[in-house]
Design a protein around this motif. Structure first.
Motif, short mmCIF file in Angstrom:
data_model
loop_
_atom_site.label_atom_id
_atom_site.label_comp_id
_atom_site.label_asym_id
_atom_site.label_seq_id
_atom_site.Cartn_x
_atom_site.Cartn_y
_atom_site.Cartn_z
N LEU A 246 0.86 -1.18 0.00
CA LEU A 246 0.00 0.00 0.00
C LEU A 246 0.90 1.23 0.00
O LEU A 246 1.60 1.50 0.98
N LEU A 247 0.91 1.95 -1.12
CA LEU A 247 1.68 3.19 -1.21
C LEU A 247 0.81 4.35 -0.75
O LEU A 247 -0.34 4.49 -1.18
N GLU A 248 1.37 5.18 0.10
CA GLU A 248 0.66 6.37 0.57
C GLU A 248 1.45 7.60 0.14
O GLU A 248 2.64 7.72 0.44
N PHE A 249 0.80 8.53 -0.56
CA PHE A 249 1.42 9.80 -0.90
C PHE A 249 0.84 10.85 0.05
O PHE A 249 -0.38 11.04 0.11
N TRP A 250 1.72 11.53 0.79
CA TRP A 250 1.28 12.43 1.84
C TRP A 250 2.24 13.61 1.94
O TRP A 250 3.26 13.67 1.26
N ALA A 251 1.89 14.57 2.80
CA ALA A 251 2.76 15.73 3.03
C ALA A 251 2.47 16.30 4.41
O ALA A 251 1.37 16.12 4.96
N SER A 252 3.43 17.00 4.95
CA SER A 252 3.31 17.53 6.31
C SER A 252 2.21 18.59 6.42
O SER A 252 1.60 18.74 7.47
N TYR A 253 1.95 19.33 5.32
CA TYR A 253 0.97 20.42 5.37
C TYR A 253 -0.46 19.94 5.15
O TYR A 253 -1.40 20.73 5.17
N CYS A 254 -0.65 18.65 4.93
CA CYS A 254 -1.96 18.11 4.57
C CYS A 254 -2.69 17.62 5.81
O CYS A 254 -2.31 16.61 6.42
N GLY A 255 -3.75 18.33 6.20
CA GLY A 255 -4.52 17.95 7.38
C GLY A 255 -5.18 16.59 7.23
O GLY A 255 -5.26 15.81 8.19
N ALA A 256 -5.68 16.28 6.03
CA ALA A 256 -6.33 14.99 5.81
C ALA A 256 -5.33 13.84 5.93
O ALA A 256 -5.68 12.75 6.37
N LEU A 276 1.46 -7.61 4.36
CA LEU A 276 1.22 -6.25 3.88
C LEU A 276 2.40 -5.35 4.23
O LEU A 276 2.90 -5.37 5.35
N SER A 277 2.84 -4.56 3.26
CA SER A 277 3.86 -3.53 3.49
C SER A 277 3.27 -2.17 3.12
O SER A 277 2.77 -2.00 2.00
N ILE A 278 3.32 -1.23 4.04
CA ILE A 278 2.87 0.14 3.78
C ILE A 278 4.11 1.01 3.61
O ILE A 278 5.02 0.97 4.44
N VAL A 279 4.13 1.78 2.54
CA VAL A 279 5.25 2.68 2.26
C VAL A 279 4.68 4.07 2.03
O VAL A 279 3.88 4.28 1.11
N GLY A 280 5.08 5.02 2.87
CA GLY A 280 4.64 6.40 2.72
C GLY A 280 5.67 7.20 1.94
O GLY A 280 6.87 7.14 2.25
N VAL A 281 5.22 7.94 0.93
CA VAL A 281 6.11 8.75 0.10
C VAL A 281 5.67 10.21 0.23
O VAL A 281 4.50 10.53 0.01
N THR A 282 6.60 11.08 0.58
CA THR A 282 6.30 12.49 0.76
C THR A 282 7.28 13.35 -0.03
O THR A 282 8.42 12.92 -0.29
N VAL A 283 6.86 14.55 -0.41
CA VAL A 283 7.77 15.48 -1.06
C VAL A 283 8.48 16.35 -0.03
O VAL A 283 9.29 17.20 -0.38
#
Length: 358
Positions: A246-256, A276-283
């Motif tokens: 499960l890839l998650e695209f997120w960012a520090s400024y995103c409240g959701a 299951l492997s969860i990998v979070g990707v942020t800019v």
């Protein structure tokens, strides 16, 4: 018109000193982050719906589909609407403008393996990404888009649109803003030295989740190599072969994204031992990403994508965005936003994928 509008909302309004000209924010400088409680229609242009990114802006890369989202603000700001398709028929393409009989055929894109789920929007969609390099050059065509069906291809140079010469990609964006939703757009295209008029039947734009699903679902997941890992040791999907990802695209400024973090952490604890492997990707930069992850108690693998290469491969322009990948490396679903209904469906799907080979 009174005081000059300020901030991002102001950048979507007509400037007092520019007549009817519209100033658009540079598409690569912003990303949509869903409000925590509800999805607000973009046509209302609420402040805070679009967040400026603190990254280097690359004005030469102009994703058409994203730039056209500003069209929804026309009704709220009083911009005159384009005439309907019935009252303003599009000129038919002709054989002029240097068309040759040796125009190379475009490589055929595989048909989408997903369906549009949500109602479409009321502005046109082309489905091509452009850059200003030796003219208005196409550098990506999305599966299932009007551009793909019309035969546009990577590295095509769009010389003119509706007989208007194009000096830069923004010229085409401004022309598209004037077109009715179901009109045809005549493009003069140069491909390997040959030219031809290509007629593109425009259509209403899908929501971004559906655009990502058309492009990704049913196909091999793009590689995530190039990210910089700051938690865990995952830097490639090849390292996770045989596991559900499960890839998650997120960012520090995103409240959701912050709202979603506890749910993903719960899935990590419950399902990581079952495949299951969860990998979070942020800019976000490494230091900022690590600081936010610590505050939110995120313990799954996390990586930074400062150059946004992986983010662009996955069309992750609206966040939080979740991409479910099966054990064979094929994308099975895409979900955007913290909708409880979508999260329940996604958890059901990942459970089924885990059971498939256990």
């Amino acid at each position: 018109m009174g005081a000059t509008p300020s901030g991002l909302l102001g950048s979507l309004l007509p400037r007092p000193d520019s007549g009817s000209h519209w100033a658009l924010p540079r598409p690569d400088s912003w990303v949509r982050c869903y409000p925590v409680r509800t999805r607000v229609p973009i046509r209302r242009c609420p402040s805070g719906l679009w967040y400026l990114r603190r990254v280097q802006i690359r004005p030469t890369l102009v994703p058409l589909g994203l730039a056209l989202l500003s069209l929804g603000c026309a009704a709220a700001t009083g911009r005159p609407r384009a005439p309907s398709a019935e009252t303003a028929p599009s000129p038919q393409p002709s054989s002029e403008a240097g068309e040759t009989s040796t125009f190379p055929a475009a490589p055929e894109l595989p048909a989408p393996r997903a369906q549009v789920r949500a109602p479409r929007r009321n502005f046109p969609w082309l489905g091509a990404f452009l850059k200003d390099q030796g003219g208005v050059r196409v550098f990506r065509v999305l599966r299932g888009s009007p551009a793909a069906r019309a035969g546009l291809a990577e590295d095509d140079i769009i010389v003119s649109a509706e007989r208007r010469p194009l000096g830069r990609s923004r010229d085409l964006i401004e022309l598209l803003q004037e077109r009715p939703v179901h009109a045809e757009l005549a493009l003069e295209v140069e491909r390997r030295g040959a030219r031809r008029i290509i007629s593109v039947p425009l259509e209403p734009a899908p929501v971004h989740e559906d655009i990502a699903r058309l492009e990704l679902v049913g196909f091999e997941a793009p590689e995530i190599s190039g990210v910089v890992t700051f938690q865990g040791d995952v830097s490639s999907l090849r390292e996770l072969a045989g596991r559900v990802v499960l890839l998650e695209f997120w960012a520090s400024y995103c409240g959701a994204c912050r709202l979603l973090a506890p749910e993903l952490e719960k899935w990590h604890v419950e399902y990581s031992g079952r495949g299951l492997s969860i990998v979070g990707v942020t800019v976000d930069p490494l230091k900022l990403g690590a600081e936010v992850a610590r505050k939110l108690r995120m313990t799954y693998s996390l990586a930074s994508d400062p150059a946004e290469r992986v983010t662009n491969r996955y069309l992750a322009r609206e966040i939080p965005m979740l991409v479910l990948i099966d054990r064979k490396g094929e994308v099975r679903d895409v979900a955007i936003g913290p909708s409880p209904e979508r999260m329940r469906q996604l958890e059901h799907d990942l459970r089924e994928l885990i059971r498939e080979s256990t």
